[in-house]
Design an enzyme around this catalytic site. Sequence first.
Site, PDB file in Angstrom:
ATOM      1  N   GLU A 159      -0.704  -8.474   5.404  1.00 41.21           N
ATOM      2  CA  GLU A 159      -0.533  -8.663   6.965  1.00 41.21           C
ATOM      3  C   GLU A 159      -1.720  -8.767   7.733  1.00 41.21           C
ATOM      4  O   GLU A 159      -1.561  -8.984   8.998  1.00 41.21           O
ATOM      5  CB  GLU A 159       0.489  -7.791   7.238  1.00 41.21           C
ATOM      6  CG  GLU A 159      -0.008  -6.297   7.749  1.00 41.21           C
ATOM      7  CD  GLU A 159      -0.298  -5.623   6.629  1.00 41.21           C
ATOM      8  OE1 GLU A 159      -0.157  -6.065   5.266  1.00 41.21           O
ATOM      9  OE2 GLU A 159      -0.835  -4.424   6.664  1.00 41.21           O
ATOM     10  N   CYS A 190       0.705  -1.346  -0.205  1.00 41.96           N
ATOM     11  CA  CYS A 190      -0.010  -0.023  -0.002  1.00 41.96           C
ATOM     12  C   CYS A 190       0.868   1.067   0.035  1.00 41.96           C
ATOM     13  O   CYS A 190       1.420   1.548  -0.894  1.00 41.96           O
ATOM     14  CB  CYS A 190      -1.042  -0.079   1.125  1.00 41.96           C
ATOM     15  SG  CYS A 190      -2.254   0.917   0.865  1.00 41.96           S
ATOM     16  N   HIS A 234      -3.218  -5.335   1.769  1.00 45.99           N
ATOM     17  CA  HIS A 234      -2.560  -5.549   3.174  1.00 45.99           C
ATOM     18  C   HIS A 234      -2.613  -6.994   3.541  1.00 45.99           C
ATOM     19  O   HIS A 234      -3.363  -7.281   4.264  1.00 45.99           O
ATOM     20  CB  HIS A 234      -3.376  -4.752   4.076  1.00 45.99           C
ATOM     21  CG  HIS A 234      -3.079  -3.320   3.942  1.00 45.99           C
ATOM     22  ND1 HIS A 234      -2.011  -2.695   4.886  1.00 45.99           N
ATOM     23  CD2 HIS A 234      -3.612  -2.249   3.361  1.00 45.99           C
ATOM     24  CE1 HIS A 234      -2.171  -1.246   4.503  1.00 45.99           C
ATOM     25  NE2 HIS A 234      -3.286  -1.034   3.641  1.00 45.99           N
TER      26      HIS A 234
HETATM   27  N1  GLN Z   1      -3.258   6.371   0.945  1.00 43.52           N
HETATM   28  C1  GLN Z   1      -2.372   5.972   1.895  1.00 43.52           C
HETATM   29  C2  GLN Z   1      -0.940   6.691   1.230  1.00 43.52           C
HETATM   30  O1  GLN Z   1      -1.208   7.513   0.609  1.00 43.52           O
HETATM   31  C3  GLN Z   1      -1.725   4.376   1.800  1.00 43.52           C
HETATM   32  C4  GLN Z   1      -3.035   3.854   2.644  1.00 43.52           C
HETATM   33  C5  GLN Z   1      -2.465   2.690   3.032  1.00 43.52           C
HETATM   34  O2  GLN Z   1      -1.275   2.407   3.139  1.00 43.52           O
HETATM   35  N2  GLN Z   1      -3.367   1.833   3.670  1.00 43.52           N
HETATM   36  O3  GLN Z   1       0.180   6.415   1.700  1.00 43.52           O
END
Ligand code: GLN
Length: 198
Positions: A179, A81, A177
């Site tokens: 994890e 992410c 994610h």
């Molecule tokens: N929107 C977040 C960002 O810009 C990422 C979100 C997340 O890691 N769950 O870093």
Amino acid sequence: MSSPRVGVLALQGDTREHLAALREAGVDAIPVRRRDELESVDGLVIPGGESTTMSHLLRDLDLLEPLRARLADGLPAYGACAGMILLASEILDAGAGGREAVPLCAIDMTVRRNAFGRQVDSFEGDLQFVGLDDPVHAVFIRAPWVERTGADVQVLAEAAGHTVAVRQGPMLATAFHPEMTGDCRIHRMFVDIVKGQV
Ligand code: GLN
């Protein structure tokens, strides 16, 4: 070969779950907050969180250039992410006002930050993932998607017609994610990549 040591960048975000998943995958896992810790690892996980905040902290703690250098030198890395956003070579909607997310340029790809987030803040789904027999239950939270991949980048998974997991050599990234679901297969895949390098 002795068991590799894998770090989790622990500036912000859900580091504990990644440490647990890596230990479950059979490696020595440590949180990384300082330069000497960064120098001591054979691979690095960059967790989810907020890529703009992590960029700011990397700069503040004098870790940005050392991390770029280690990645350029081939340190295996897995970004989830926000971590996927940071590993990219180009970030769209990176933020503004001097607090933009900065690209570490480890994977030749363009990602759009908060891309799914503009449609729906979070969602889950089962995805086919190249190299895994059974689908992965993927949790997306204000997730990015990948809008462009370079010729050397392999697409590993797609969701709603968008690329959400990639690999380029020793670099792995997912927009979701793993994890959070107790499924260690993607961490195991990353550990196998690390073992192939050390
Ligand atoms: N929107 C977040 C960002 O810009 C990422 C979100 C997340 O890691 N769950 O870093």
